[in-house]
Design a protein around this motif. Sequence first.
Motif, PDB file in Angstrom:
ATOM      1  N   ASP A   1       0.865  -1.195  -0.071  1.00  0.00           N
ATOM      2  CA  ASP A   1       0.037   0.058   0.154  1.00  0.00           C
ATOM      3  C   ASP A   1       1.016   1.228  -0.090  1.00  0.00           C
ATOM      4  O   ASP A   1       1.560   1.365   0.970  1.00  0.00           O
ATOM      5  N   PRO A   2       0.813   2.195  -1.178  1.00  0.00           N
ATOM      6  CA  PRO A   2       1.758   3.270  -1.031  1.00  0.00           C
ATOM      7  C   PRO A   2       1.512   4.009   0.191  1.00  0.00           C
ATOM      8  O   PRO A   2       2.291   4.859   0.528  1.00  0.00           O
ATOM      9  N   ALA A   3       0.174   4.088   0.593  1.00  0.00           N
ATOM     10  CA  ALA A   3       0.021   5.035   1.891  1.00  0.00           C
ATOM     11  C   ALA A   3       0.191   4.143   3.195  1.00  0.00           C
ATOM     12  O   ALA A   3      -0.233   4.761   4.424  1.00  0.00           O
ATOM     13  N   GLY A   4       0.624   3.103   3.128  1.00  0.00           N
ATOM     14  CA  GLY A   4       0.958   2.182   4.340  1.00  0.00           C
ATOM     15  C   GLY A   4       2.156   2.493   5.189  1.00  0.00           C
ATOM     16  O   GLY A   4       2.975   3.289   4.553  1.00  0.00           O
ATOM     17  N   ASP A   5       2.237   2.022   6.430  1.00  0.00           N
ATOM     18  CA  ASP A   5       3.451   2.457   7.244  1.00  0.00           C
ATOM     19  C   ASP A   5       4.009   1.093   7.701  1.00  0.00           C
ATOM     20  O   ASP A   5       3.574   0.672   8.666  1.00  0.00           O
ATOM     21  N   PRO A   6       4.827   0.666   6.822  1.00  0.00           N
ATOM     22  CA  PRO A   6       5.476  -0.379   7.021  1.00  0.00           C
ATOM     23  C   PRO A   6       6.231  -0.602   8.670  1.00  0.00           C
ATOM     24  O   PRO A   6       6.216  -1.585   9.430  1.00  0.00           O
ATOM     25  N   GLU A   7       6.774   0.598   8.783  1.00  0.00           N
ATOM     26  CA  GLU A   7       7.380   0.867  10.191  1.00  0.00           C
ATOM     27  C   GLU A   7       6.850   0.559  11.397  1.00  0.00           C
ATOM     28  O   GLU A   7       6.942  -0.266  12.415  1.00  0.00           O
ATOM     29  N   GLN A   8       5.386   1.026  11.325  1.00  0.00           N
ATOM     30  CA  GLN A   8       4.492   0.836  12.449  1.00  0.00           C
ATOM     31  C   GLN A   8       3.836  -0.432  12.455  1.00  0.00           C
ATOM     32  O   GLN A   8       3.690  -1.088  13.385  1.00  0.00           O
TER      33      GLN A   8
END
Length: 560
Positions: free
Chosen positions: A509-516
């Motif tokens: 997801d381009p708007a996703g937050d992998p770090e979170q």
Amino acid sequence: MKFLFKIIVIPILSIIAIPLIMAALLYKSVEIPVDDFTSDGNTVLIADMINEEVDTFLESNDTDSAIELGISQNEANLMLKETFLGMNPNYLVDSATDDEKNYVMKEPMYGYQGSWVRFEESKVEIESGIHLFMSGITFKTRLLITFELEANTDEIVLTLDKLTIGNLPLAWAFGAADWAVSTITGNDLEEMINGQLNGMAEFDPTKREIRVDVQTLVDSQIENSEQAALINSLMAFVDENELLEIGFNDGSFDASLALGKTKDSDPAFELTPAQKITTDQQLQDILESKATSILLSSLTTDTDPYIEFRELTLNRVLDYMLKDQQQAPGILIESPLLEDYTMTAYVPYITMTDNLFVVNIPLKIVSILEPTHSFQTIIKIDALPTIVTTTEGTDLVIVLNELTAGEVTLTEEHVGNVLTMLGDTDLINEDGNLVIRNFDEQMSQAGMTINAVAMVNNKLRLYVGLGDTILLGDLQDTISDVLDGLSGDTDLPPEIVDSVDDIIASLSDPAGDPEQAVEAFMDTLEGLDDAEQEEVFDALLLELEDSSLTLEDILGLTLP
């Protein structure tokens, strides 16, 4: 005739007059202050007074609570009387003979009437009555010693103000006394008195004062260095924050200790028996399982991947490191305080809040007779974790700074006293900081090499070096494939599978937050027990075996 009178009679009369004048100056009749040696029924001996005040304090206390003690002139003299009664049970007893009643000691040549004290402003007067018996004549005199008293938590200073025999002031006689002692014993007066003080105090004949160093006094009276450190640590808080008021007030020697200012009623962290590490192998298994976060962190970084320690894991490791210093599980020191109380220092634990790394040492005072009556504080030490490389290896050093207890603080110069409570341990380095020595060796046994350390998102983050031939991009591709393999694995805890799916979704997801998403996965992993965490780690290793990289390749090391 007048001439003869001047040269013969006057000198003779002068010679005769000198001893008469001296006798007149030395003669002083004193009366025993019977009223000061008589209890009014409300007088409490000091030991009972202290216990009563401490009991009241422990029963109910807050930040405004204080332990207040006052010793009146009457009470001080009653304590002296108790001593005299041990020497002469009939002292001041009306039905006794005159000699037994009026003298503490009666010998053929002298009689000792006793001693009594008077409190006046900052001075303590000690007066003693003495009778000398010569050829049927009783010569009465007294010895009066007046001290200026100054006391705080650092030192107690007694300065001689007056020394009087009869009516003759003799404070000037110290020089003569020093000469006499030196002539008779071969030692000067200073050396002789300091020898008697046995290192607990220091006598200065020039200033005519005795100085008692409180910390030295505590150390000399308490053989256990950890117990002494416990008391000295509390006293340092008291002294630096001026929590003790001491002095004379209306004929009473009063002390007020605002110990409530150090109160900290926050619940202290404790490991459950199931959370405690019991073997070296269990420790290594826990560290190995941290390799999971190394792999996942590579998805969210453009530098070194990392492992993160939450509070629970750090405290499990610290507890295990201190296992040999514990008197009982979770307890560093349990020491008697007075006769009816115990003071306990518990195993330190770490908190990480607002990106502050804090070492906490809980202390508790408890009534033995009423265990629910207690006082708690927590010594909190702001700290900075860092990696230090030495010739022997790489250490994880926790640099200790300012200390706090309740509402009061203490500068880092007192950290040494606090750390002495940890006992004889290799966890303290020469600079007075906590240290896990050769930390890289312990981590390398788990397949990791530590390059740096930082506090991030209230977690201790250790940056791990990659193998020399591994590119970060290749690693990220491999871990993405591993996650795809874990997705839907029914052998793993369901919450772990859900977290894996969240990471995969955040990566696409381009708007996703992998770090979170990775942080959420690690929080979920931390909530599992050791066996479940090892199960997840093994599943990761199994998926890696089907990839082009192994964990040994990634870290450039070999797992045991």
